[in-house]
Design a protein around this motif. Structure first.
Motif, short mmCIF file in Angstrom:
data_model
loop_
_atom_site.label_atom_id
_atom_site.label_comp_id
_atom_site.label_asym_id
_atom_site.label_seq_id
_atom_site.Cartn_x
_atom_site.Cartn_y
_atom_site.Cartn_z
N UNK A 156 -0.64 -8.68 -2.16
CA UNK A 156 -0.34 -9.33 -0.88
C UNK A 156 1.17 -9.51 -0.68
N UNK A 157 1.88 -9.79 -1.76
CA UNK A 157 3.33 -9.95 -1.65
C UNK A 157 3.97 -8.64 -1.18
N UNK A 158 3.57 -7.53 -1.78
CA UNK A 158 4.10 -6.23 -1.40
C UNK A 158 3.72 -5.89 0.04
N UNK A 159 2.50 -6.19 0.43
CA UNK A 159 2.06 -5.94 1.81
C UNK A 159 2.88 -6.76 2.80
N UNK A 160 3.18 -8.01 2.44
CA UNK A 160 4.00 -8.85 3.32
C UNK A 160 5.41 -8.28 3.45
N UNK A 161 5.96 -7.79 2.34
CA UNK A 161 7.29 -7.17 2.40
C UNK A 161 7.25 -5.92 3.28
N UNK A 162 6.15 -5.17 3.24
CA UNK A 162 6.04 -3.96 4.07
C UNK A 162 6.11 -4.31 5.55
N UNK A 163 5.43 -5.37 5.92
CA UNK A 163 5.45 -5.82 7.31
C UNK A 163 6.87 -6.22 7.71
N UNK A 164 7.55 -6.97 6.85
CA UNK A 164 8.92 -7.41 7.14
C UNK A 164 9.88 -6.21 7.20
N UNK A 165 9.72 -5.25 6.29
CA UNK A 165 10.57 -4.06 6.27
C UNK A 165 10.39 -3.25 7.56
N UNK A 166 9.14 -3.03 7.95
CA UNK A 166 8.87 -2.26 9.17
C UNK A 166 9.43 -2.98 10.40
N UNK A 167 9.34 -4.30 10.43
CA UNK A 167 9.89 -5.06 11.55
C UNK A 167 11.41 -4.97 11.58
N UNK A 168 12.03 -5.03 10.42
CA UNK A 168 13.49 -4.90 10.34
C UNK A 168 13.94 -3.54 10.85
N UNK A 169 13.28 -2.49 10.38
CA UNK A 169 13.63 -1.14 10.84
C UNK A 169 13.42 -0.99 12.34
N UNK A 170 12.32 -1.51 12.86
CA UNK A 170 12.03 -1.41 14.29
C UNK A 170 13.08 -2.16 15.11
N UNK A 171 13.46 -3.33 14.63
CA UNK A 171 14.49 -4.12 15.33
C UNK A 171 15.82 -3.37 15.35
N UNK A 172 16.18 -2.79 14.24
CA UNK A 172 17.44 -2.04 14.17
C UNK A 172 17.35 -0.79 15.04
#
Length: 115
Positions: free
Chosen positions: A72-88
């Protein structure tokens, strides 16, 4: 005296060079701004985004090995990473993305003028 970024277990010379291109040059500075802002600066400096590098940075700043991130921790990081990339990606026109990569490469070989 500031500690080198490589004094943080899990951050090696290549990663330290990428952070230097982003203007992050000490372990104290990296800890102060945190993993999210640091990784955003990493990408903005023209370094390639990579999910493993993203969560490994989080783990390193927590004093944990990169491969400790699972489930779950890794999955949560994946969501945050994808959101960061999308924002950028949403804020940088395609032409400027290429320019950022070019500027990072020129800076790496010492051809960017610093005033």
């Amino acid at each position: 005296m500031p500690q080198p970024i490589t004094s943080i277990h899990g951050i090696g010379p290549a990663t330290a060079e990428g952070f230097a291109r982003a203007g992050i040059t000490s372990a104290e500075q990296l800890r102060e701004i945190g993993a999210e802002a640091a990784y955003e600066a990493w990408i903005a400096a023209g370094n390639p985004p990579h999910f493993i590098g993203y969560y490994a940075l989080h783990m390193a700043l927590q004093g944990r090995p990169w491969n400790d991130c699972r489930g779950a921790e890794k999955a949560a990081f994946r969501v945050k990473f994808d959101a960061l990339k999308a924002r950028i990606d949403a804020g940088i026109p395609e032409m400027d993305k290429g320019r950022a990569r070019l500027d990072a490469a020129l800076d790496e070989i010492g051809l960017i003028r610093r005033d």
